[in-house]
Write an enzyme that holds these catalytic residues in place. Structure first.
Site, PDB file in Angstrom:
ATOM      1  N   GLU A 133     -31.075  96.569  -6.714  1.00 21.40           N
ATOM      2  CA  GLU A 133     -32.391  96.267  -7.277  1.00 21.40           C
ATOM      3  C   GLU A 133     -33.390  97.297  -6.777  1.00 21.40           C
ATOM      4  O   GLU A 133     -33.221  97.837  -5.686  1.00 21.40           O
ATOM      5  CB  GLU A 133     -32.880  94.871  -6.817  1.00 21.40           C
ATOM      6  CG  GLU A 133     -32.238  93.723  -7.532  1.00 21.40           C
ATOM      7  CD  GLU A 133     -32.764  92.373  -7.071  1.00 21.40           C
ATOM      8  OE1 GLU A 133     -33.778  92.332  -6.348  1.00 21.40           O
ATOM      9  OE2 GLU A 133     -32.140  91.366  -7.421  1.00 21.40           O
TER      10      GLU A 133
ATOM     11  N   HIS B  16     -36.038  85.281   7.716  1.00 20.33           N
ATOM     12  CA  HIS B  16     -35.688  84.396   6.604  1.00 20.33           C
ATOM     13  C   HIS B  16     -35.853  82.917   6.932  1.00 20.33           C
ATOM     14  O   HIS B  16     -35.428  82.058   6.159  1.00 20.33           O
ATOM     15  CB  HIS B  16     -34.286  84.693   6.067  1.00 20.33           C
ATOM     16  CG  HIS B  16     -34.138  86.127   5.627  1.00 20.33           C
ATOM     17  ND1 HIS B  16     -34.736  86.628   4.502  1.00 20.33           N
ATOM     18  CD2 HIS B  16     -33.514  87.184   6.207  1.00 20.33           C
ATOM     19  CE1 HIS B  16     -34.480  87.911   4.391  1.00 20.33           C
ATOM     20  NE2 HIS B  16     -33.743  88.281   5.417  1.00 20.33           N
TER      21      HIS B  16
ATOM     22  N   LYS C 193     -26.032  84.775  -7.293  1.00 19.49           N
ATOM     23  CA  LYS C 193     -27.308  85.481  -7.532  1.00 19.49           C
ATOM     24  C   LYS C 193     -27.253  86.276  -8.837  1.00 19.49           C
ATOM     25  O   LYS C 193     -28.228  86.308  -9.589  1.00 19.49           O
ATOM     26  CB  LYS C 193     -27.627  86.437  -6.383  1.00 19.49           C
ATOM     27  CG  LYS C 193     -27.639  85.795  -5.005  1.00 19.49           C
ATOM     28  CD  LYS C 193     -28.578  84.623  -4.905  1.00 19.49           C
ATOM     29  CE  LYS C 193     -27.995  83.550  -4.016  1.00 19.49           C
ATOM     30  NZ  LYS C 193     -28.489  82.216  -4.197  1.00 19.49           N
TER      31      LYS C 193
ATOM     32  N   ARG D 230     -32.250  71.755  -4.744  1.00 17.58           N
ATOM     33  CA  ARG D 230     -32.367  70.632  -3.790  1.00 17.58           C
ATOM     34  C   ARG D 230     -33.843  70.330  -3.569  1.00 17.58           C
ATOM     35  O   ARG D 230     -34.703  71.098  -3.984  1.00 17.58           O
ATOM     36  CB  ARG D 230     -31.752  71.046  -2.451  1.00 17.58           C
ATOM     37  CG  ARG D 230     -32.449  72.284  -1.889  1.00 17.58           C
ATOM     38  CD  ARG D 230     -32.123  72.604  -0.462  1.00 17.58           C
ATOM     39  NE  ARG D 230     -33.008  73.619   0.056  1.00 17.58           N
ATOM     40  CZ  ARG D 230     -32.851  74.940  -0.077  1.00 17.58           C
ATOM     41  NH1 ARG D 230     -31.794  75.413  -0.722  1.00 17.58           N
ATOM     42  NH2 ARG D 230     -33.736  75.784   0.424  1.00 17.58           N
TER      43      ARG D 230
HETATM   44  C1  MV4 Z   1     -36.023  91.395  -2.274  1.00 13.36           C
HETATM   45  C2  MV4 Z   1     -37.046  91.958  -1.490  1.00 13.36           C
HETATM   46  C3  MV4 Z   1     -37.651  93.108  -1.953  1.00 13.36           C
HETATM   47  N1  MV4 Z   1     -37.243  93.680  -3.110  1.00 13.36           N
HETATM   48  N2  MV4 Z   1     -35.663  92.000  -3.433  1.00 13.36           N
HETATM   49  C4  MV4 Z   1     -34.563  88.187   0.915  1.00 13.36           C
HETATM   50  C5  MV4 Z   1     -33.620  87.033   0.762  1.00 13.36           C
HETATM   51  C6  MV4 Z   1     -33.227  87.007  -0.666  1.00 13.36           C
HETATM   52  N3  MV4 Z   1     -33.266  85.675  -1.163  1.00 13.36           N
HETATM   53  C7  MV4 Z   1     -34.158  87.904  -1.379  1.00 13.36           C
HETATM   54  N4  MV4 Z   1     -34.881  88.631  -0.398  1.00 13.36           N
HETATM   55  C8  MV4 Z   1     -35.654  89.694  -0.722  1.00 13.36           C
HETATM   56  N5  MV4 Z   1     -35.371  90.291  -1.903  1.00 13.36           N
HETATM   57  C9  MV4 Z   1     -36.263  93.108  -3.812  1.00 13.36           C
HETATM   58  N6  MV4 Z   1     -35.861  93.702  -4.935  1.00 13.36           N
HETATM   59  C10 MV4 Z   1     -37.381  91.316  -0.293  1.00 13.36           C
HETATM   60  C11 MV4 Z   1     -36.680  90.184   0.099  1.00 13.36           C
HETATM   61  C12 MV4 Z   1     -37.090  89.587   1.334  1.00 13.36           C
HETATM   62  C13 MV4 Z   1     -37.664  88.308   1.379  1.00 13.36           C
HETATM   63  C14 MV4 Z   1     -37.833  87.530   0.253  1.00 13.36           C
HETATM   64  C15 MV4 Z   1     -38.396  86.276   0.326  1.00 13.36           C
HETATM   65  C16 MV4 Z   1     -38.811  85.778   1.555  1.00 13.36           C
HETATM   66  C17 MV4 Z   1     -38.657  86.517   2.672  1.00 13.36           C
HETATM   67  C18 MV4 Z   1     -38.072  87.778   2.617  1.00 13.36           C
HETATM   68  C19 MV4 Z   1     -37.938  88.527   3.776  1.00 13.36           C
HETATM   69  C20 MV4 Z   1     -37.376  89.763   3.729  1.00 13.36           C
HETATM   70  C21 MV4 Z   1     -36.948  90.290   2.516  1.00 13.36           C
END
Ligand code: MV4
Length: 517
Positions: A200, A235, A116, A292
């Protein structure tokens, strides 16, 4: 073009790849575990090779066995689908080293996007917006507190090796940061064997919007527009659509251009997806790239008219993309993931045999499935049984069509997410497009609520089934006493236009049609 391709996957995506191969005039080789001897993907492929027993670790994850199967059958290329070995850098490399073609991005691009923090650094260097924060791992709680103060609370601690929300902690104030850092590090260490955690700014109530790209081996990289994937639980995406109500043509162009820059920077080739958070002000932030084909690729196919899996194969075979301008979506597509989970019981996985399966058809309906009547559903693999995908000229047409298609769907023998999807399609907030990543978890209690009206309809459905059964018994006893499908209580159309009333009607009509056959 290849003469023969091996498919290193199972279920609906394996069958999807068989179909793409057949349309391209390419022979397909399936691989299977002992649990999948009778699976549709095995039957539909031109050849099939047994890999091992049911557990994935002893079958679908055995890369070297799969490469050996490709060699033995004379396949020239391997398509990994999604999950399993699809994003394992070592496997992409091993396929190439075995003299076979990998139908996916170069191992180096998988590696570049695997971490990441590395992906974040690459994005920043190429003018792709990311959430304000650090890219270096935090040394200690003191540094974490200083950085958090700089960006302002709330902040989010994230695992550098992360994915799927593991090792993630929201921190609202300085007093919580030391404890949150400890637990995030512990979780990251357990999940990824790497305890590096960075900070972040926490984005509140964003949407998850992703951009599909295609890149060929000749330097052409194009955006196929966005998918809205905010309807998710823990998720796990449940419903996806294309386009997104939150994306204007101008925003689509900027997000598409950013995704293309990220892909170019990673030396990307083949189909890929850049994930973004889109906040309430319309600002977007790159999160990560999925290297993918994704589960939800069909919604993009329906609004662009492109066959993404065919393009994956054509690109791997060296064909050049004939498109230059980014794609503009035509109409609206929605996908519901039909899983063997019981929404009324905390989405507990359900197992058993599918005794009866009735698949929706009609205008604008697509069913991508790995199961059929008689399939046994166990706990060895993902609970996703099928994807129901619809297209309509507008979003509200697509919602109405999805609702209609879900009413036509019958899966007997196991619990499924069908009823849950019906209720989402009936939900006012969903219908307004008023969704973000926390929407489902917030809305779930009211979606699953058993209201008096729903109970009445459920009772009506049972009564309708009993009446139909009674009619049939009578018809068997005295065939001349029953004149046809319009006779009996089931000949009356229910006045309530609710999902349950329509289901009761459909069930009754189905029993009727069986009786009169
Ligand atoms: C975040 C966020 C809020 N703020 N980053 C969740 C999994 C990872 N791939 C990134 N994710 C998130 N990052 C910041 N700075 C909220 C999430 C997140 C989320 C993102 C995409 C789809 C579903 C989610 C569910 C919960 C939190």
């Amino acid at each position: 073009m290849f003469k023969k391709v091996l498919i290193a996957n199972r279920g609906e995506i394996a069958l999807r790849i068989v179909r793409a191969c057949r349309e391209l005039g390419v022979k397909s080789v399936a691989v299977y575990s002992d649990a999948d001897v009778h699976a549709p993907h095995v039957r539909e492929a031109d050849e099939a090779v047994r890999i091992g027993p049911a557990p994935s670790a002893e079958s679908y994850l055995l890369g070297h066995e799969i490469i050996a199967a490709a060699k033995k059958t004379g396949a020239e290329a391997i398509h990994p689908g999604y999950g399993f070995l699809s994003e394992r850098e070592w496997f992409a490399r091993a396929v190439r080293d075995a003299g076979l073609v990998w139908i996916g991005p170069p191992a180096e691009a998988i590696a570049a996007m695997g971490s990441k923090t590395a992906a974040r650094t690459l994005a920043v260097a190429n003018g792709v917006p990311v959430v304000p924060g650090t890219t270096e791992a935090l040394r200690d709680a003191k540094e974490a507190a200083a950085v958090a103060e700089q960006f302002g609370y709330p902040v989010l601690l994230k695992a550098a090796a992360g994915g799927g929300g593991k090792g993630m902690r929201v921190v609202h104030s300085a007093s919580e940061i030391a404890g949150a850092l400890d637990s995030a590090k512990r979780e990251a260490k357990n999940a990824f064997g790497d305890d590096a955690v960075y900070v972040e700014k926490y984005i509140e109530g964003p949407r998850h919007v992703e951009i599909q790209i295609l890149a060929d081996q000749h330097g052409t990289v194009i955006s196929l527009g966005e998918r809205e994937c905010s309807v998710q639980r823990r998720h796990q995406k449940m419903i996806e659509e294309a386009p997104s109500v939150a994306v204007s043509p101008e925003l689509r162009e900027r997000m598409g251009a950013a995704a293309v820059r990220a892909a170019r920077a990673a030396g990307y080739v083949n189909a890929g997806t850049c994930e973004f958070l889109l906040d309430k002000s319309g600002a977007f932030y790159f999160l990560e790239m999925n290297t993918r084909i994704q589960v939800e690729h069909p919604v993009t196919e329906l609004v662009t008219g492109l066959d993404l899996v065919q393009w994956q194969i054509r690109i791997a075979a060296g064909e050049a993309l004939p498109y230059r301008a980014p794609f503009t979506p035509r109409g609206w597509a929605i996908e519901c993931r039909i899983t063997s989970e019981d929404p009324a019981n905390g989405f507990l996985p359900s197992t058993g045999r599918i005794n009866y399966l009735h698949v929706p058809t009609g205008p604008g309906v697509r069913w991508d499935s790995g199961v059929e009547t008689g399939s046994d559903v166990g706990l060895f693999y993902d609970p996703m049984l099928a994807k129901l995908i619809v297209w309509g000229p507008t979003r509200s047409d697509a919602i109405a069509r999805m609702h209609r298609a879900l009413l036509e769907l019958t899966i007997d023998g196991i619990e499924t997410s069908r009823e849950f999807h019906l209720r989402v399609m009936e939900d006012e907030e969903f219908r307004r497009g008023d969704i973000e990543i926390q929407w489902l978890e917030r809305r779930l209690p009211s979606l699953l609520e058993q209201t008096p009206a729903r109970r009445d309809i459920e009772n009506a459905a049972m009564a309708a089934a009993l009446i139909a059964h009674h009619d049939r018994q009578q018809a068997v006893a005295a065939p001349s006493a029953v004149s046809g499908p319009a006779s009996g209580a089931s000949g009356k159309t229910p006045s309530a236009q609710s999902a349950w009333a329509q289901t009761a009607w459909a069930q009754t009509a189905r029993v009727e049609s069986l009786r009169t056959r």
